[in-house]
Design a protein around this motif. Sequence first.
Motif, short mmCIF file in Angstrom:
data_model
loop_
_atom_site.label_atom_id
_atom_site.label_comp_id
_atom_site.label_asym_id
_atom_site.label_seq_id
_atom_site.Cartn_x
_atom_site.Cartn_y
_atom_site.Cartn_z
N ARG A 128 100.76 91.26 85.51
CA ARG A 128 101.01 90.58 86.77
C ARG A 128 99.74 89.87 87.27
NH1 ARG A 128 101.41 93.34 91.61
NH2 ARG A 128 102.08 91.94 93.27
N ALA A 129 98.62 90.57 87.20
CA ALA A 129 97.35 89.99 87.64
C ALA A 129 96.98 88.79 86.76
CB ALA A 129 96.25 91.03 87.59
N MET A 130 97.26 88.94 85.46
CA MET A 130 96.94 87.86 84.52
C MET A 130 97.77 86.62 84.82
SD MET A 130 94.84 87.31 82.15
CE MET A 130 94.65 85.55 82.01
N LYS A 131 99.04 86.86 85.15
CA LYS A 131 99.93 85.74 85.43
C LYS A 131 99.46 84.99 86.68
CE LYS A 131 104.80 84.68 85.70
NZ LYS A 131 106.00 85.17 86.37
N LYS A 132 99.05 85.76 87.67
CA LYS A 132 98.57 85.17 88.92
C LYS A 132 97.29 84.37 88.69
CE LYS A 132 96.64 86.72 93.24
NZ LYS A 132 95.70 87.83 93.41
N ALA A 133 96.40 84.92 87.85
CA ALA A 133 95.11 84.25 87.61
C ALA A 133 95.28 83.03 86.72
CB ALA A 133 94.13 85.24 86.99
N GLY A 134 96.18 83.11 85.75
CA GLY A 134 96.37 81.99 84.83
C GLY A 134 95.38 82.01 83.69
N THR A 135 94.10 82.18 84.01
CA THR A 135 93.06 82.23 82.99
C THR A 135 91.99 83.23 83.43
OG1 THR A 135 91.05 80.98 82.42
CG2 THR A 135 92.48 79.98 84.04
N MET A 136 91.33 83.85 82.47
CA MET A 136 90.28 84.81 82.81
C MET A 136 89.09 84.14 83.49
SD MET A 136 91.30 87.80 82.42
CE MET A 136 89.85 88.84 82.63
#
Length: 154
Positions: A128-136
């Motif tokens: 979920r966090a990754m999806k929100k961020a889009g990219t590291m």
Amino acid sequence: MKKTTIFSTTSFFAVSLLALGTIQAFASENERVPPVRDKLVQKECSACHMTFQPTFLPAKSWKKMMSELDNHFGEDASLDAETAKKIENYLVANAGRRIWRDGWGTPPQRITELRWFKSEHRGEVSPRAMKKAGTMANCKACHQRADQGDYDDD
Ligand code: HEC
Ligand code: HEC
């Protein structure tokens, strides 16, 4: 023959543990890093992403990056020579010293590809966090005070 195998496995283990210790020490050292205070750097390097703190890359990386701004991760981030030089000087003066060694090849251009970074984030980031961020590279999506150099989240 068998003895040799056991021996090398053991030393491999010891070396790995040592490396892991270094990476972890480095990560906690990075909970708080000095924020960018230079107005010019803030202005010119924050249009497309937050202003990354110079301590996250070694001097050679910043030099390479500043000489290739016309092709900056596929974008044209060119600046006039004088502005670029001033920014480079700031980045180099505040660069990280322990992240990377000469002789390891091409100076890294991504913070997100450094070993300590990958090790610190492996298994820690929810889908979920990754999806929100889009990219590291979008540090602020997960570390709210990232632009203040604060990665010590509660
Ligand atoms: C025109 C837009 C633009 C400007 C201006 C810009 N960048 Fe970038 N930058 C990008 C893009 C796009 C990426 C790749 C982001 C990604 O892959 O998620 C990037 C990535 C980076 C990364 C690597 C992040 C990682 O993955 O670890 C660094 C470091 C960086 N930029 C530094 C700078 C500096 C220093 C400046 C100012 C001189 C600057 N950028 C100005 C667009 C820009
Ligand atoms: C998708 C979410 C996400 C993104 C994007 C992200 N991080 Fe993290 N980061 C985490 C999580 C989760 C942890 C591990 C838990 C913790 O210590 O906060 C972590 C840990 C860290 C730590 C270690 C902090 C400590 O307490 O030891 C640092 C330093 C750090 N991140 C820096 C960055 C930087 C710099 C960027 C951008 C280039 C970035 N992170 C991008 C989620 C993210």
